[in-house]
Design a protein around this motif. Structure first.
Motif, PDB file in Angstrom:
ATOM      1  N   ILE A   2       0.868  -1.041   0.248  1.00 62.51           N
ATOM      2  CA  ILE A   2      -0.169  -0.048   0.122  1.00 62.51           C
ATOM      3  C   ILE A   2       0.823   1.375  -0.014  1.00 62.51           C
ATOM      4  N   ARG A   3       1.883   1.308   0.903  1.00 63.94           N
ATOM      5  CA  ARG A   3       2.819   2.269   0.866  1.00 63.94           C
ATOM      6  C   ARG A   3       3.345   2.710  -0.505  1.00 63.94           C
ATOM      7  N   ALA A   4       3.873   1.692  -1.211  1.00 63.46           N
ATOM      8  CA  ALA A   4       4.501   1.753  -2.570  1.00 63.46           C
ATOM      9  C   ALA A   4       3.491   2.393  -3.425  1.00 63.46           C
ATOM     10  N   HIS A   5       2.116   1.839  -3.320  1.00 67.78           N
ATOM     11  CA  HIS A   5       1.192   2.333  -4.390  1.00 67.78           C
ATOM     12  C   HIS A   5       0.866   3.909  -4.148  1.00 67.78           C
ATOM     13  N   LEU A   6       0.810   4.251  -3.032  1.00 65.71           N
ATOM     14  CA  LEU A   6       0.664   5.693  -2.559  1.00 65.71           C
ATOM     15  C   LEU A   6       1.529   6.488  -3.042  1.00 65.71           C
ATOM     16  N   GLU A   7       3.004   6.141  -2.838  1.00 62.07           N
ATOM     17  CA  GLU A   7       4.025   7.024  -3.088  1.00 62.07           C
ATOM     18  C   GLU A   7       4.069   6.988  -4.683  1.00 62.07           C
ATOM     19  N   TRP A   8       3.869   6.093  -5.445  1.00 67.35           N
ATOM     20  CA  TRP A   8       3.352   6.054  -6.796  1.00 67.35           C
ATOM     21  C   TRP A   8       2.154   7.011  -7.428  1.00 67.35           C
ATOM     22  N   THR A   9       1.210   6.946  -6.744  1.00 72.03           N
ATOM     23  CA  THR A   9      -0.019   7.770  -7.237  1.00 72.03           C
ATOM     24  C   THR A   9      -0.468   8.974  -6.714  1.00 72.03           C
ATOM     25  N   GLU A  10       0.041   9.290  -5.410  1.00 77.07           N
ATOM     26  CA  GLU A  10      -0.257  10.347  -4.816  1.00 77.07           C
ATOM     27  C   GLU A  10       0.521  11.582  -5.045  1.00 77.07           C
ATOM     28  N   ARG A  11      -0.131  12.899  -5.253  1.00 86.54           N
ATOM     29  CA  ARG A  11       0.776  13.900  -5.681  1.00 86.54           C
ATOM     30  C   ARG A  11       0.252  15.177  -4.511  1.00 86.54           C
ATOM     31  N   HIS A  12       1.141  15.908  -4.467  1.00 89.93           N
ATOM     32  CA  HIS A  12       0.806  17.274  -3.651  1.00 89.93           C
ATOM     33  C   HIS A  12       0.319  18.372  -4.505  1.00 89.93           C
ATOM     34  N   GLY A  13      -0.666  18.787  -4.642  1.00 91.03           N
ATOM     35  CA  GLY A  13      -1.104  19.753  -5.676  1.00 91.03           C
ATOM     36  C   GLY A  13      -0.462  19.602  -6.977  1.00 91.03           C
ATOM     37  N   ARG A  14       0.405  20.707  -7.494  1.00 88.16           N
ATOM     38  CA  ARG A  14       0.917  20.495  -8.812  1.00 88.16           C
ATOM     39  C   ARG A  14       2.519  19.973  -8.804  1.00 88.16           C
ATOM     40  N   CYS A  15       2.870  19.461  -7.569  1.00 84.36           N
ATOM     41  CA  CYS A  15       4.106  18.905  -7.378  1.00 84.36           C
ATOM     42  C   CYS A  15       4.267  17.510  -8.198  1.00 84.36           C
ATOM     43  N   ARG A  16       5.378  17.419  -8.858  1.00 85.33           N
ATOM     44  CA  ARG A  16       5.315  16.425  -9.726  1.00 85.33           C
ATOM     45  C   ARG A  16       6.217  15.149  -9.131  1.00 85.33           C
ATOM     46  N   LYS A  17       6.879  15.503  -7.904  1.00 84.46           N
ATOM     47  CA  LYS A  17       7.670  14.441  -7.212  1.00 84.46           C
ATOM     48  C   LYS A  17       6.824  13.520  -6.483  1.00 84.46           C
ATOM     49  N   GLN A  18       7.457  12.446  -6.496  1.00 84.57           N
ATOM     50  CA  GLN A  18       6.805  11.331  -5.589  1.00 84.57           C
ATOM     51  C   GLN A  18       7.050  11.507  -4.102  1.00 84.57           C
ATOM     52  N   PRO A  19       6.085  11.643  -3.464  1.00 82.58           N
ATOM     53  CA  PRO A  19       5.984  11.906  -1.973  1.00 82.58           C
ATOM     54  C   PRO A  19       6.576  10.698  -1.351  1.00 82.58           C
ATOM     55  N   TYR A  20       6.917  10.716   0.018  1.00 87.07           N
ATOM     56  CA  TYR A  20       7.277   9.545   0.784  1.00 87.07           C
ATOM     57  C   TYR A  20       6.238   9.334   1.864  1.00 87.07           C
ATOM     58  N   ALA A  21       5.802   8.072   1.856  1.00 86.97           N
ATOM     59  CA  ALA A  21       4.533   7.680   2.640  1.00 86.97           C
ATOM     60  C   ALA A  21       5.257   6.887   3.835  1.00 86.97           C
ATOM     61  N   ARG A  22       4.669   7.023   5.149  1.00 86.71           N
ATOM     62  CA  ARG A  22       4.963   6.518   6.277  1.00 86.71           C
ATOM     63  C   ARG A  22       3.686   5.993   7.041  1.00 86.71           C
ATOM     64  N   GLU A  23       3.681   4.755   7.477  1.00 88.19           N
ATOM     65  CA  GLU A  23       2.432   4.192   8.105  1.00 88.19           C
ATOM     66  C   GLU A  23       2.357   4.748   9.540  1.00 88.19           C
ATOM     67  N   LEU A  24       1.299   5.332   9.851  1.00 89.49           N
ATOM     68  CA  LEU A  24       1.096   5.842  11.172  1.00 89.49           C
ATOM     69  C   LEU A  24       0.574   4.508  12.182  1.00 89.49           C
ATOM     70  N   LYS A  25       0.348   4.984  13.128  1.00 89.45           N
ATOM     71  CA  LYS A  25      -0.202   4.159  14.133  1.00 89.45           C
ATOM     72  C   LYS A  25      -1.653   3.305  13.687  1.00 89.45           C
ATOM     73  N   PRO A  26      -1.450   2.027  13.686  1.00 92.52           N
ATOM     74  CA  PRO A  26      -2.626   1.339  13.254  1.00 92.52           C
ATOM     75  C   PRO A  26      -4.076   1.851  13.968  1.00 92.52           C
ATOM     76  N   THR A  27      -5.107   1.760  13.145  1.00 88.51           N
ATOM     77  CA  THR A  27      -6.258   2.132  13.567  1.00 88.51           C
ATOM     78  C   THR A  27      -7.294   1.057  12.976  1.00 88.51           C
ATOM     79  N   PRO A  28      -8.146   0.497  14.061  1.00 88.34           N
ATOM     80  CA  PRO A  28      -9.116  -0.530  13.389  1.00 88.34           C
ATOM     81  C   PRO A  28      -9.820  -0.337  12.087  1.00 88.34           C
ATOM     82  N   GLY A  29      -9.326  -1.291  10.991  1.00 84.50           N
ATOM     83  CA  GLY A  29     -10.377  -0.822   9.608  1.00 84.50           C
ATOM     84  C   GLY A  29      -9.481  -0.145   8.652  1.00 84.50           C
ATOM     85  N   VAL A  30      -8.384   0.543   9.202  1.00 85.29           N
ATOM     86  CA  VAL A  30      -7.949   1.718   8.401  1.00 85.29           C
ATOM     87  C   VAL A  30      -6.370   1.741   8.462  1.00 85.29           C
TER      88      VAL A  30
END
Length: 81
Positions: A2-30
Motif C-alpha cells: 500500500i505504501r508503494a502504491h501511494l508513493e506512486w500515485t499520490e501527489r501534492h497539488g502540482r508537485c510532480r515529485k513522488q512523496p514519501y509515505a510512512r504508515e502511522l499508528k494502526p487504527t482498526p479497519g484503516v
C-alpha cells in the motif's frame, strides 16, 4: 504494498515529485499514512486513509496483474475494469 502504491500515485497539488509515505499508528479497519513532499520552497505533508476493503482490492489487482503479465503501475481499476 500500500505504501508503494501511494508513493506512486499520490501527489501534492502540482508537485510532480513522488512523496514519501510512512504508515502511522494502526487504527482498526484503516491504514493511515503520512505522506511528505519536499517542494522547492516548503515541505508539505498530508495524511491518507486506506480502508481494509481498498487495501484488499489493491492486493487483488496486484495479484491479477502478476498472473496476467501486466506491465506498469497497478490499480484496482486497471485489472477489474
Amino acid at each position: 504494498m500500500i505504501r508503494a502504491h501511494l508513493e506512486w500515485t499520490e501527489r501534492h497539488g502540482r508537485c510532480r515529485k513522488q512523496p514519501y509515505a510512512r504508515e502511522l499508528k494502526p487504527t482498526p479497519g484503516v491504514h493511515r499514512f503520512k505522506l511528505e513532499c519536499s517542494g522547492w520552497h516548503s515541505t508539505s505533508s498530508w495524511t491518507k486513509d486506506v480502508t481494509a476493503s481498498e487495501a484488499a482490492a489493491l492486493v487483488r489487482a496486484f495479484v491479477d496483474a502478476v498472473l496476467f503479465g501486466q506491465d506498469g503501475p497497478v490499480s484496482p481499476d486497471s485489472v477489474t475494469g
